[in-house]
Design a protein around this motif. Structure first.
Motif, PDB file in Angstrom:
ATOM      1  N   GLU A 444     -11.919  86.188  40.154  1.00  0.00           N
ATOM      2  CA  GLU A 444     -12.534  87.504  40.356  1.00  0.00           C
ATOM      3  C   GLU A 444     -13.161  88.027  39.073  1.00  0.00           C
ATOM      4  O   GLU A 444     -14.243  88.628  39.092  1.00  0.00           O
ATOM      5  CB  GLU A 444     -11.475  88.471  40.887  1.00  0.00           C
ATOM      6  N   ALA A 445     -12.499  87.770  37.953  1.00  0.00           N
ATOM      7  CA  ALA A 445     -13.060  88.191  36.663  1.00  0.00           C
ATOM      8  C   ALA A 445     -14.385  87.505  36.394  1.00  0.00           C
ATOM      9  O   ALA A 445     -15.320  88.116  35.860  1.00  0.00           O
ATOM     10  CB  ALA A 445     -12.065  87.892  35.544  1.00  0.00           C
ATOM     11  N   LEU A 446     -14.495  86.245  36.774  1.00  0.00           N
ATOM     12  CA  LEU A 446     -15.741  85.521  36.581  1.00  0.00           C
ATOM     13  C   LEU A 446     -16.838  86.053  37.493  1.00  0.00           C
ATOM     14  O   LEU A 446     -17.988  86.240  37.061  1.00  0.00           O
ATOM     15  CB  LEU A 446     -15.522  84.027  36.833  1.00  0.00           C
ATOM     16  N   LEU A 447     -16.516  86.318  38.749  1.00  0.00           N
ATOM     17  CA  LEU A 447     -17.509  86.892  39.664  1.00  0.00           C
ATOM     18  C   LEU A 447     -18.048  88.214  39.123  1.00  0.00           C
ATOM     19  O   LEU A 447     -19.254  88.499  39.206  1.00  0.00           O
ATOM     20  CB  LEU A 447     -16.878  87.116  41.046  1.00  0.00           C
ATOM     21  N   ALA A 452     -25.163  91.278  39.052  1.00  0.00           N
ATOM     22  CA  ALA A 452     -25.447  91.801  40.390  1.00  0.00           C
ATOM     23  C   ALA A 452     -24.185  92.217  41.139  1.00  0.00           C
ATOM     24  O   ALA A 452     -24.270  92.837  42.198  1.00  0.00           O
ATOM     25  CB  ALA A 452     -26.213  90.758  41.207  1.00  0.00           C
ATOM     26  N   VAL A 453     -23.013  91.889  40.600  1.00  0.00           N
ATOM     27  CA  VAL A 453     -21.754  92.094  41.320  1.00  0.00           C
ATOM     28  C   VAL A 453     -21.018  93.317  40.784  1.00  0.00           C
ATOM     29  O   VAL A 453     -20.795  93.446  39.579  1.00  0.00           O
ATOM     30  CB  VAL A 453     -20.860  90.841  41.198  1.00  0.00           C
ATOM     31  N   ILE A 454     -20.596  94.182  41.704  1.00  0.00           N
ATOM     32  CA  ILE A 454     -19.852  95.372  41.298  1.00  0.00           C
ATOM     33  C   ILE A 454     -18.373  95.270  41.639  1.00  0.00           C
ATOM     34  O   ILE A 454     -17.533  95.936  41.022  1.00  0.00           O
ATOM     35  CB  ILE A 454     -20.461  96.646  41.952  1.00  0.00           C
ATOM     36  N   ASP A 455     -18.024  94.454  42.616  1.00  0.00           N
ATOM     37  CA  ASP A 455     -16.623  94.274  42.985  1.00  0.00           C
ATOM     38  C   ASP A 455     -16.468  92.888  43.594  1.00  0.00           C
ATOM     39  O   ASP A 455     -17.425  92.326  44.141  1.00  0.00           O
ATOM     40  CB  ASP A 455     -16.181  95.345  43.974  1.00  0.00           C
ATOM     41  N   ALA A 456     -15.217  92.342  43.503  1.00  0.00           N
ATOM     42  CA  ALA A 456     -15.021  90.968  43.957  1.00  0.00           C
ATOM     43  C   ALA A 456     -13.560  90.716  44.298  1.00  0.00           C
ATOM     44  O   ALA A 456     -12.653  91.393  43.807  1.00  0.00           O
ATOM     45  CB  ALA A 456     -15.477  89.988  42.881  1.00  0.00           C
ATOM     46  N   ALA A 457     -13.335  89.723  45.142  1.00  0.00           N
ATOM     47  CA  ALA A 457     -11.994  89.248  45.482  1.00  0.00           C
ATOM     48  C   ALA A 457     -12.085  87.767  45.784  1.00  0.00           C
ATOM     49  O   ALA A 457     -13.158  87.254  46.125  1.00  0.00           O
ATOM     50  CB  ALA A 457     -11.431  90.005  46.681  1.00  0.00           C
ATOM     51  N   VAL A 474     -17.805  89.313  47.501  1.00  0.00           N
ATOM     52  CA  VAL A 474     -18.426  90.147  46.481  1.00  0.00           C
ATOM     53  C   VAL A 474     -19.119  91.344  47.110  1.00  0.00           C
ATOM     54  O   VAL A 474     -19.634  91.275  48.232  1.00  0.00           O
ATOM     55  CB  VAL A 474     -19.442  89.359  45.618  1.00  0.00           C
ATOM     56  N   VAL A 475     -19.106  92.437  46.366  1.00  0.00           N
ATOM     57  CA  VAL A 475     -19.881  93.624  46.699  1.00  0.00           C
ATOM     58  C   VAL A 475     -20.988  93.730  45.657  1.00  0.00           C
ATOM     59  O   VAL A 475     -20.707  93.668  44.448  1.00  0.00           O
ATOM     60  CB  VAL A 475     -19.003  94.892  46.684  1.00  0.00           C
ATOM     61  N   ILE A 482     -28.927  88.949  45.750  1.00  0.00           N
ATOM     62  CA  ILE A 482     -28.595  87.588  45.310  1.00  0.00           C
ATOM     63  C   ILE A 482     -27.980  86.873  46.503  1.00  0.00           C
ATOM     64  O   ILE A 482     -27.353  87.504  47.361  1.00  0.00           O
ATOM     65  CB  ILE A 482     -27.616  87.591  44.108  1.00  0.00           C
ATOM     66  N   THR A 483     -28.145  85.581  46.596  1.00  0.00           N
ATOM     67  CA  THR A 483     -27.612  84.828  47.720  1.00  0.00           C
ATOM     68  C   THR A 483     -26.251  84.237  47.362  1.00  0.00           C
ATOM     69  O   THR A 483     -25.937  84.023  46.185  1.00  0.00           O
ATOM     70  CB  THR A 483     -28.551  83.680  48.120  1.00  0.00           C
ATOM     71  N   PRO A 484     -25.440  83.934  48.374  1.00  0.00           N
ATOM     72  CA  PRO A 484     -24.161  83.260  48.099  1.00  0.00           C
ATOM     73  C   PRO A 484     -24.346  81.935  47.362  1.00  0.00           C
ATOM     74  O   PRO A 484     -23.538  81.609  46.475  1.00  0.00           O
ATOM     75  CB  PRO A 484     -23.582  83.050  49.502  1.00  0.00           C
ATOM     76  N   ASP A 485     -25.372  81.189  47.695  1.00  0.00           N
ATOM     77  CA  ASP A 485     -25.610  79.913  47.014  1.00  0.00           C
ATOM     78  C   ASP A 485     -25.894  80.122  45.526  1.00  0.00           C
ATOM     79  O   ASP A 485     -25.453  79.324  44.679  1.00  0.00           O
ATOM     80  CB  ASP A 485     -26.773  79.163  47.660  1.00  0.00           C
ATOM     81  N   GLU A 486     -26.612  81.169  45.200  1.00  0.00           N
ATOM     82  CA  GLU A 486     -26.892  81.451  43.785  1.00  0.00           C
ATOM     83  C   GLU A 486     -25.612  81.835  43.045  1.00  0.00           C
ATOM     84  O   GLU A 486     -25.404  81.448  41.886  1.00  0.00           O
ATOM     85  CB  GLU A 486     -27.932  82.578  43.679  1.00  0.00           C
ATOM     86  N   LEU A 487     -24.741  82.586  43.714  1.00  0.00           N
ATOM     87  CA  LEU A 487     -23.456  82.940  43.094  1.00  0.00           C
ATOM     88  C   LEU A 487     -22.565  81.712  42.936  1.00  0.00           C
ATOM     89  O   LEU A 487     -21.862  81.571  41.929  1.00  0.00           O
ATOM     90  CB  LEU A 487     -22.744  83.996  43.938  1.00  0.00           C
ATOM     91  N   LEU A 488     -22.576  80.818  43.932  1.00  0.00           N
ATOM     92  CA  LEU A 488     -21.811  79.575  43.815  1.00  0.00           C
ATOM     93  C   LEU A 488     -22.253  78.783  42.596  1.00  0.00           C
ATOM     94  O   LEU A 488     -21.429  78.288  41.822  1.00  0.00           O
ATOM     95  CB  LEU A 488     -21.981  78.732  45.083  1.00  0.00           C
ATOM     96  N   ALA A 489     -23.557  78.651  42.421  1.00  0.00           N
ATOM     97  CA  ALA A 489     -24.079  77.891  41.283  1.00  0.00           C
ATOM     98  C   ALA A 489     -23.694  78.562  39.960  1.00  0.00           C
ATOM     99  O   ALA A 489     -23.327  77.890  38.988  1.00  0.00           O
ATOM    100  CB  ALA A 489     -25.596  77.760  41.397  1.00  0.00           C
TER     101      ALA A 489
END
Length: 535
Positions: A444-447, A452-457, A474-475, A482-489
């Motif tokens: 979560e800290a990395l997300l 672009a991310v304000i909150d995560a779990a 992610v919120v 941003i897309t989930p694939d971009e966040l995965l990368a």
């Protein structure tokens, strides 16, 4: 309590544990069987006499470099003989070993080197470029010495001393440079917690000696056994196996990493008797269209690191005629605390077995910690000589889990009328991916580092092969896309393989309680309901 719950024929009597430094186990085994093969690695075979000589050479070399009792030495490599030799050599000097996962990326490497205040590092030459990247971005004021495997220097780390040079130029004779006691710190493996980054787990010489002997005694393992070890030795499970086999005077066949077909071929070639795995490997063996007759010499297939589903274990046992059993433990317990009895007639596959020698177990109520009777579910707490001294530089967390010698596992279970332990739930927040514990807070800290991310779990999602897949929620910040694939990368390029996300979903809000704690159970329930609708 244990004596009341366990039938007399199942109770494991206390062991007499030696008051010695860790290298005592190897030296004793070598004294009895100096010319027996200890380690096989590819085409290399090392006798006990040769292993002791190499341990002495490396110990003398480390001493000549100026390393002293209490200094920390980080090992950053895959399964190799150098790892085993250096671990025991450092132990003989009172140097503290901190094992590091060879799949770590720069941020993870830097964190462990900084947090452990490592004075020295032994790195596999293929991983040397990563260390150079870390050194460019971090000062690492404690790190004074770097060793690299092989006989020549590497371009990316010109300051590193070739390991083979240290081995060849130092005396192979045993020299006692300092007095090392059984209560001195020996190892500092890092264990993921639920409240942040991994914590160093302080294990003494006594802790590891006790656990090796507990492991050997629980299953009657002796010098006649031949073990296949592909589980990573930087992980406490692998470390227990390689150290225990040396203590027994047995033979170990070392694989750098797991390959199913190769593991079967090595079983046949070396007449392996003990095959150690984790649940995904048990599942792969049970379902693989391969010739399992190559395992005909194997007496036991032992599983650990995560709960083993009974059905694949029974299927594999039926296919092969081999006893498939599991144990239970954790890094904080060096790691083994429970094992099935050696007698197959007493196996209870739906349980994790009985406490190993010199180990006590209790189940306590979650609300008030009162001890519960057999059959009632509560938190598992344990006491024994293998339990850690505490967490490195984390006195509050240590005080939370260690009280009057009892370790609070955070796992939920019950003890049946025969004394067998049933684990019904894991530590509430941890994700178990392919046998590895992954801390959601770290992910979560990395997300949250992404702009672009304000909150995560992060949670684990049940999966037949991996145990759990890692899913992030992610919120997004207002106005961000941003897309989930971009966040995965973005995330997976910064994480070791076993920590990588498999799934990411963008949602409106992260469920939390009044104090702001993430309600991961709600996310899990939502994910389960969605899957049930789709099935």
């Amino acid at each position: 309590m244990l004596e009341k719950m366990v039938a007399p024929e199942l109770f494991r009597p206390p062991l007499d544990l030696p008051d010695a430094s860790y290298d005592h186990l190897l030296r004793t085994a070598a004294k009895h069987n100096p010319d027996r093969i200890a380690i096989i690695y590819h085409n290399l075979r090392f006798t006990y006499r040769e292993v002791v000589s190499m341990v002495n050479s490396i110990a003398n070399g480390l001493h000549d470099l100026g390393l002293q009792k209490g200094d920390r030495l980080c090992l950053f490599m895959a399964n190799r003989p150098e790892y085993i030799i250096t671990f025991i050599a450092a132990a003989s000097l009172g140097i503290v070993i901190t094992p590091m996962n060879p799949t770590y990326k720069e941020r993870e490497i830097a964190y462990q080197l900084e947090n452990s205040e490592a004075d020295a590092l032994l790195v596999q030459r293929e991983l040397a470029p990563l260390i150079q990247l870390v050194k460019r971005s971090k000062a690492l004021p404690h790190l004074k010495h770097i060793l690299v495997t092989g006989a020549s220097s590497v371009e990316s780390l010109p300051e590193a001393l070739p390991y083979a040079n240290l081995l060849r130029q130092s005396s192979p004779r045993y020299i006692q440079h300092t007095q090392v006691g059984s209560d001195d710190l020996l190892a500092l493996p890092y264990s993921s917690g639920t409240t942040g980054l991994p914590k160093g787990t302080m294990l003494t010489h006594r802790n590891l000696i006790a656990n090796h002997l507990q492991f050997l005694s629980a299953w009657g393992i002796d010098a006649t056994e031949i073990a296949l070890i592909f589980l990573p030795v930087y992980h406490i499970y692998g470390a227990m196996l390689t150290g225990s086999m040396l203590a027994a005077g047995g033979r170990q066949v070392l694989m750098e990493r797991f390959d199913l077909q190769q593991s079967l071929e090595l079983c046949e070639r070396h007449s392996v008797t003990l095959y150690f795995g984790v649940p995904p490997i048990i599942l792969a063996l049970a379902n693989a269209p391969v010739d399992l007759s190559k395992m005909k010499s194997v007496k036991y297939i032992l599983s650990g690191a995560a709960p083993l589903a009974p059905e694949p274990a029974r299927k594999l046992a039926t296919q092969t005629g081999i006893n498939v059993i599991q144990g239970y433990g954790m890094t904080e317990a060096s790691p083994l605390t429970h094992a099935q009895p050696a007698d197959p007639a007493l196996f209870r596959l739906e349980t994790v077995g009985l406490p190993v020698h010199n180990t006590e177990q209790k189940i306590v109520a979650l609300e008030d910690e009162r001890e519960l009777p057999a059959g009632e579910v509560g938190e598992i707490i344990l006491r024994g000589p293998q339990i850690m001294q505490g967490y490195w530089k984390a006195p509050e967390e240590t005080a939370r889990v260690l009280r009057d010698g009892w370790f609070s596992t955070g796992d939920i279970g019950y003890i049946d009328d025969e004394g067998y332990l049933h684990v019904v739930d894991r530590k509430k927040e941890m994700i178990k991916h392919k046998g590895f514990s992954v801390a959601p807070a770290e992910l979560e800290a990395l997300l949250l580092e992404h702009p672009a991310v304000i909150d995560a779990a992060a949670i684990g999602v049940a999966d037949d092969e991996a145990g759990e897949l890692i899913k992030g929620f992610v919120v997004l910040r207002p106005g961000q896309t941003i897309t989930p694939d971009e966040l995965l990368a973005y995330c997976n390029g910064k994480l070791a393989g076993y920590k990588k996300f498999q799934l990411i979903e963008i949602i409106g809000t992260i469920p939390k309680n009044a104090s702001g704690k993430i309600l991961r159970r709600e996310l899990k329930e939502r994910e389960l309901a969605r899957r049930q609708q789709l099935s």
